[in-house]
Design a protein around this motif. Structure first.
Motif, mmCIF file in Angstrom:
data_model
loop_
_atom_site.group_PDB
_atom_site.id
_atom_site.type_symbol
_atom_site.label_atom_id
_atom_site.label_comp_id
_atom_site.label_asym_id
_atom_site.label_seq_id
_atom_site.Cartn_x
_atom_site.Cartn_y
_atom_site.Cartn_z
ATOM 1 N N PHE A 1 0.818 -1.203 0.000
ATOM 2 C CA PHE A 1 0.000 0.000 0.000
ATOM 3 C C PHE A 1 0.863 1.269 0.000
ATOM 4 N N SER A 2 2.059 1.169 0.537
ATOM 5 C CA SER A 2 2.998 2.284 0.430
ATOM 6 C C SER A 2 3.344 2.529 -1.034
ATOM 7 N N GLY A 3 3.559 1.454 -1.781
ATOM 8 C CA GLY A 3 3.843 1.576 -3.198
ATOM 9 C C GLY A 3 2.683 2.171 -3.975
ATOM 10 N N LEU A 4 1.475 1.859 -3.550
ATOM 11 C CA LEU A 4 0.293 2.430 -4.195
ATOM 12 C C LEU A 4 0.205 3.928 -3.932
ATOM 13 N N ARG A 5 0.412 4.319 -2.686
ATOM 14 C CA ARG A 5 0.324 5.740 -2.330
ATOM 15 C C ARG A 5 1.411 6.559 -3.012
ATOM 16 N N SER A 6 2.602 5.972 -3.159
ATOM 17 C CA SER A 6 3.720 6.705 -3.760
ATOM 18 C C SER A 6 3.734 6.595 -5.284
ATOM 19 N N ARG A 7 2.695 5.980 -5.850
ATOM 20 C CA ARG A 7 2.508 5.873 -7.297
ATOM 21 C C ARG A 7 3.543 5.000 -7.978
ATOM 22 N N ARG A 8 4.144 4.087 -7.250
ATOM 23 C CA ARG A 8 5.027 3.118 -7.888
ATOM 24 C C ARG A 8 4.221 2.011 -8.556
ATOM 25 N N VAL A 9 3.005 1.791 -8.077
ATOM 26 C CA VAL A 9 2.110 0.822 -8.702
ATOM 27 C C VAL A 9 0.739 1.462 -8.895
ATOM 28 N N ASP A 10 -0.027 0.887 -9.813
ATOM 29 C CA ASP A 10 -1.373 1.378 -10.093
ATOM 30 C C ASP A 10 -2.439 0.573 -9.378
ATOM 31 N N LEU A 11 -2.118 -0.679 -9.043
ATOM 32 C CA LEU A 11 -3.116 -1.606 -8.523
ATOM 33 C C LEU A 11 -2.441 -2.592 -7.585
ATOM 34 N N VAL A 12 -3.149 -2.992 -6.535
ATOM 35 C CA VAL A 12 -2.692 -4.066 -5.654
ATOM 36 C C VAL A 12 -3.558 -5.292 -5.904
ATOM 37 N N ALA A 13 -2.901 -6.434 -6.159
ATOM 38 C CA ALA A 13 -3.583 -7.710 -6.356
ATOM 39 C C ALA A 13 -2.930 -8.730 -5.438
ATOM 40 N N ASN A 14 -3.557 -8.994 -4.296
ATOM 41 C CA ASN A 14 -2.883 -9.827 -3.303
ATOM 42 C C ASN A 14 -3.879 -10.459 -2.337
ATOM 43 N N HIS A 15 -5.007 -10.986 -2.869
ATOM 44 C CA HIS A 15 -5.987 -11.647 -2.014
ATOM 45 C C HIS A 15 -6.441 -10.714 -0.884
ATOM 46 N N VAL A 16 -6.873 -9.522 -1.281
ATOM 47 C CA VAL A 16 -7.244 -8.495 -0.315
ATOM 48 C C VAL A 16 -8.744 -8.525 -0.067
ATOM 49 N N ALA A 17 -9.122 -8.539 1.202
ATOM 50 C CA ALA A 17 -10.532 -8.461 1.580
ATOM 51 C C ALA A 17 -10.895 -7.012 1.870
ATOM 52 N N PRO A 18 -12.059 -6.562 1.398
ATOM 53 C CA PRO A 18 -12.444 -5.166 1.633
ATOM 54 C C PRO A 18 -12.805 -4.923 3.094
ATOM 55 N N THR A 19 -12.378 -3.796 3.598
ATOM 56 C CA THR A 19 -12.757 -3.360 4.941
ATOM 57 C C THR A 19 -13.178 -1.900 4.844
ATOM 58 N N LEU A 20 -13.859 -1.416 5.859
ATOM 59 C CA LEU A 20 -14.292 -0.019 5.852
ATOM 60 C C LEU A 20 -13.097 0.932 5.788
ATOM 61 N N PRO A 21 -12.054 0.752 6.615
ATOM 62 C CA PRO A 21 -10.906 1.657 6.503
ATOM 63 C C PRO A 21 -10.277 1.633 5.112
ATOM 64 N N LEU A 22 -10.214 0.443 4.512
ATOM 65 C CA LEU A 22 -9.632 0.330 3.181
ATOM 66 C C LEU A 22 -10.463 1.103 2.158
ATOM 67 N N SER A 23 -11.781 0.963 2.237
ATOM 68 C CA SER A 23 -12.655 1.647 1.277
ATOM 69 C C SER A 23 -12.633 3.161 1.449
#
Length: 258
Positions: A83-105
């Motif tokens: 998620f650090s990589g996502l915030r810093s724009r090193r990646v566009d998408l995270v694909a890693n068996h992630v379950a949605p949570t309220l904080p995440l959304s």
């Protein structure tokens, strides 16, 4: 909106101790940069050839092909690094068996659900264990779940909570009697049974039952997620998503209801 081309997506694995790569200013608009750990079989792991593969990866490959985008993978040591990589724009998408949570959304953009899992307890045949959260209190249990279940089902109250690196390791501990049970995920169990046809364990769903869908994650308001969602609708409609699901998990569908 990202540019498209007619080329079929080609995957590229970038191996690193943490997410690496150019920042967003130097990003190729025809490349979908995907962050993953590569240690979470059957969802994201290294194949025999060293390339990243798995259920999530094949779904992303199908999405990339549908969008006419090249898929490039950036590996991270752990989920915080993803998620650090996502915030810093090193990646566009995270694909890693992630379950949605309220904080995440609240912090990120979440995709349509592409799979759904349930918590499962694996025990030896004949073990007197009702698969409930309260029954797990005081039990020694092995946990392998890539981060989705341990917070919700805790066997540590009076018992040992053993974290393992793979479901196969957890199964060995359970069979050998080193732990009373393994707490894991119905999708991982389906993959294990598809690979091994092992009938020396009893799989019981948690009561009361609950489930967690699986989602891809992008930065908040990133238009790439509209494209990903459109592609997910298309690969579900044409049977591609079902075929990938069946390859890893057998005939039992893991696809959420529409």
């Amino acid at each position: 909106m990202r540019c498209r081309n007619a080329a079929i997506a080609v995957s590229t694995l970038t191996v690193a101790a943490a997410l690496v790569g150019c920042d967003a200013d130097g990003a190729d608009p025809n490349t979908l940069r995907v962050g993953t750990e590569g240690t979470c079989a059957p969802f994201s792991f290294r194949g025999a050839d060293g390339e990243v593969t798995g259920y999530d990866i094949e779904v992303i490959e199908a999405i990339g092909e549908r969008l006419g985008m090249r898929v490039e993978y950036r590996l991270a040591l752990n989920r915080p690094a993803l998620f650090s990589g996502l915030r810093s724009r090193r990646v566009d998408l995270v694909a890693n068996h992630v379950a949605p949570t309220l904080p995440l959304s609240e912090q990120y953009e979440l995709s349509r659900y592409y799979a759904e899992a349930r918590p499962v307890i694996l025990t030896r045949p004949g073990e007197d264990l009702n698969a409930s959260v309260t029954e797990m209190s005081g039990r020694n249990a092995a946990y392998w779940d890539c981060g989705n279940w341990s917070d919700g089902i805790d066997a540590s109250q009076g018992g040992a909570k053993v974290t393992v690196e793979s479901l196969d390791h957890a199964v060995r501990l359970t069979k050998d009697g080193h732990v009373d049970a393994t707490v894991t995920d119905s999708m991982a169990v389906a993959d294990y049974l598809t690979r091994t046809a092992d009938d020396n364990l009893v799989a019981t769903g948690i009561t009361p039952p609950f489930s967690l869908p699986q989602t891809f994650v992008a930065r908040k308001n990133d238009p790439v997620m509209d494209e990903v969602d459109r592609a997910l609708i298309e690969i579900r409609a044409d049977g591609t998503l079902h075929a990938i699901s069946e390859k890893y998990f057998g005939t039992g569908s893991v696809l959420p209801e529409e």
